[in-house]
Write an enzyme that holds these catalytic residues in place. Structure first.
Site, PDB file in Angstrom:
ATOM      1  N   ARG A 102       1.022  -1.430   0.036  1.00 19.87           N
ATOM      2  CA  ARG A 102       0.167   0.375  -0.057  1.00 19.87           C
ATOM      3  C   ARG A 102       0.675   0.859  -0.481  1.00 19.87           C
ATOM      4  O   ARG A 102       1.951   1.330   0.950  1.00 19.87           O
ATOM      5  CB  ARG A 102      -0.922  -0.258   1.270  1.00 19.87           C
ATOM      6  N   HIS A 129      -6.515   1.153  -6.764  1.00 24.55           N
ATOM      7  CA  HIS A 129      -7.244   0.381  -5.362  1.00 24.55           C
ATOM      8  C   HIS A 129      -8.104  -1.007  -6.631  1.00 24.55           C
ATOM      9  O   HIS A 129      -8.730  -0.882  -6.182  1.00 24.55           O
ATOM     10  CB  HIS A 129      -8.221   1.137  -5.264  1.00 24.55           C
ATOM     11  N   GLN A 132      -9.927  -3.782  -4.404  1.00 27.65           N
ATOM     12  CA  GLN A 132     -11.122  -2.826  -4.568  1.00 27.65           C
ATOM     13  C   GLN A 132     -12.451  -3.484  -5.315  1.00 27.65           C
ATOM     14  O   GLN A 132     -13.285  -3.817  -4.780  1.00 27.65           O
ATOM     15  CB  GLN A 132     -10.604  -1.556  -4.333  1.00 27.65           C
ATOM     16  N   ASP A 224     -17.333   6.769  -2.657  1.00 24.75           N
ATOM     17  CA  ASP A 224     -15.829   6.662  -1.872  1.00 24.75           C
ATOM     18  C   ASP A 224     -16.378   7.547  -1.852  1.00 24.75           C
ATOM     19  O   ASP A 224     -16.179   9.185  -1.291  1.00 24.75           O
ATOM     20  CB  ASP A 224     -14.600   6.759  -2.222  1.00 24.75           C
ATOM     21  N   CYS A 264     -15.987   1.892  -0.935  1.00 22.97           N
ATOM     22  CA  CYS A 264     -15.611   0.888  -0.430  1.00 22.97           C
ATOM     23  C   CYS A 264     -14.714   0.335   0.963  1.00 22.97           C
ATOM     24  O   CYS A 264     -14.247   0.156   1.575  1.00 22.97           O
ATOM     25  CB  CYS A 264     -14.560   1.086  -1.819  1.00 22.97           C
ATOM     26  N   ARG A 292     -13.804  -8.609  -0.062  1.00 26.27           N
ATOM     27  CA  ARG A 292     -12.146  -8.384  -0.418  1.00 26.27           C
ATOM     28  C   ARG A 292     -11.324  -9.484  -0.083  1.00 26.27           C
ATOM     29  O   ARG A 292     -10.558  -9.766  -0.322  1.00 26.27           O
ATOM     30  CB  ARG A 292     -11.970  -6.959   0.613  1.00 26.27           C
TER      31      ARG A 292
HETATM   32  N1   CP Z   1     -11.167  -0.130   1.588  1.00 27.71           N
HETATM   33  C1   CP Z   1     -10.036  -0.266   2.171  1.00 27.71           C
HETATM   34  O1   CP Z   1      -8.747  -0.309   1.231  1.00 27.71           O
HETATM   35  O2   CP Z   1     -10.305  -0.534   3.599  1.00 27.71           O
HETATM   36  P1   CP Z   1      -8.841  -0.284   4.428  1.00 27.71           P
HETATM   37  O3   CP Z   1      -8.475   1.359   3.356  1.00 27.71           O
HETATM   38  O4   CP Z   1      -9.802  -0.175   5.969  1.00 27.71           O
HETATM   39  O5   CP Z   1      -7.886  -1.037   4.119  1.00 27.71           O
HETATM   40  N1  NVA Z   2     -10.178   7.096  -1.744  1.00 23.89           N
HETATM   41  C1  NVA Z   2      -9.728   6.463  -0.835  1.00 23.89           C
HETATM   42  C2  NVA Z   2      -9.744   4.783  -0.879  1.00 23.89           C
HETATM   43  C3  NVA Z   2      -9.906   4.843   0.437  1.00 23.89           C
HETATM   44  C4  NVA Z   2      -9.837   2.706   0.790  1.00 23.89           C
HETATM   45  C5  NVA Z   2      -7.808   6.841  -0.483  1.00 23.89           C
HETATM   46  O1  NVA Z   2      -7.065   6.889  -1.734  1.00 23.89           O
HETATM   47  O2  NVA Z   2      -7.771   7.149   1.053  1.00 23.89           O
END
Ligand code: CP
Ligand code: NVA
Length: 317
Positions: A102, A129, A132, A224, A264, A292
């Site tokens: 990440r 992502h 997701q 989102d 998400c 997920r």
């Molecule tokens: N949707 C998602 O990726 O959640 P987290 O940021 O909690 O991993």
């Molecule tokens: N768009 C959001 C998604 C979180 C899972 C972010 O990048 O923070």
């Protein structure tokens, strides 16, 4: 040759097939079946940002498959700061069989994958992502029993989730409308790519700034956060621009009466979505969060399969 899952398009040819594998694994394990094809394998999870779903679903999912997962917290490795991206990739590849990363930057994500000798999975960056979206499409298929020809409407910020949704929906033959303020459109190269894929399948991808028109007849309504991780400095400005795109009961009433609502998560209740929608009868957000795990298990099986593991899951009707 090792394979990565950096963009949802890395699974362009097998997206729906992978979703079907995920649905099968879910049915098999929930019915008490043994399925541990990754015994003895190790997953390294590098996080530069916080997480609930990604962290827990990868760790528990990998252990369901028989492997062990190692969590590396933000500030621990400091990819590209304490040590070059190249050296991090080379060293971690000597310890683990697969990496989940990440990251703040898609550029660093791609660089890490280039130098890693084991598969790299994108657990979110500033551009995409993909894990997701694998779970999202799985959830749509479970609840609406098909993907092709459906219309998904995404409301709000044209962010990483929106970008991957565009590519994912186009790939499985869904129509997608993005309703967003004009300066918050999805990434232009991704939008064009999604349009090209969709056109070949006779589907439509569009971006408009009218939330009511956008949501009309949608089978799936999706939103989102207005402020993604990394965008916090723009909080005040964003909170001024996005309210017309809030998913509330009024706006959702323009969708197909049988639509499902997805997010998400994490949700910012009563900003991008109201409590009545998030907790309402159309909302499938907790099934989506659960998926997920199953979707990522299917992805990891696909990536590790060429080595030696037997990933066959018999179909459970
Ligand atoms: N949707 C998602 O990726 O959640 P987290 O940021 O909690 O991993
Ligand atoms: N768009 C959001 C998604 C979180 C899972 C972010 O990048 O923070």
């Amino acid at each position: 040759m090792k394979r990565d899952f950096i963009s949802i398009l890395d699974f362009e040819k097998e997206l729906e097939e992978t979703i079907d594998v995920a649905i099968n694994i879910k049915a098999k394990i929930k019915s008490g079946g043994e399925f541990q094809p990754l015994k003895g394998k190790h997953l390294g999870m590098i996080f530069e940002k916080p997480s609930l779903r990604t962290r827990v679903s990868f760790e528990i999912g990998f252990s369901h498959l028989g492997g062990t997962a190692l969590y590396l917290a933000p500030n621990e490795i400091q990819v590209g700061k304490r040590e070059s991206v190249h050296d991090v990739a080379k060293v971690i590849s000597r310890y683990v069989d697969i990496i989940m990363y990440r990251a703040f930057s898609n550029k660093v994500m791609v660089e890490l994958a280039q130098h890693a000798d084991v598969p790299v999975i994108n657990g979110l960056d500033d551009l995409e992502h993909p894990c997701q979206i694998m779970a999202d499409l799985m959830t749509v298929k479970e609840h609406l029993h098909k993907l092709e020809g459906l219309k998904l409407t995404y409301l709000g910020d044209g962010n990483n989730v929106c970008n991957s949704l565009l590519l994912g929906c186009a790939t499985v033959g869904m129509n997608m409308t993005v309703g967003c303020p004009s300066s918050y459109e999805p990434e232009s190269g991704i939008l064009q790519k999604a349009k090209d894929i969709a056109t070949k399948k006779g589907m439509v991808i569009e971006v408009i700034d009218d939330p009511i028109k956008a949501v009309k007849d949608a089978d799936v309504v999706y939103t989102d956060t207005w402020v993604s991780m990394g965008d916090e400095a723009e909080l005040e400005q964003r909170k001024r621009v996005f309210p017309p795109f809030q998913v509330n009961a009024d706006l959702a009433s323009h969708a197909n009466p049988n639509h499902i609502f997805l997010h998400c998560l994490p949700a910012h209740r009563n900003d991008e979505v109201t409590d009545e929608v998030l907790d309402g009868e159309h909302s499938k957000v907790f099934d989506q969060a659960e998926n997920r795990m199953w979707a990522q298990m299917a992805v990891m099986l696909k990536l590790l399969a060429p080595k030696s593991v037997d990933t066959r899951v018999e179909r459970i009707e």
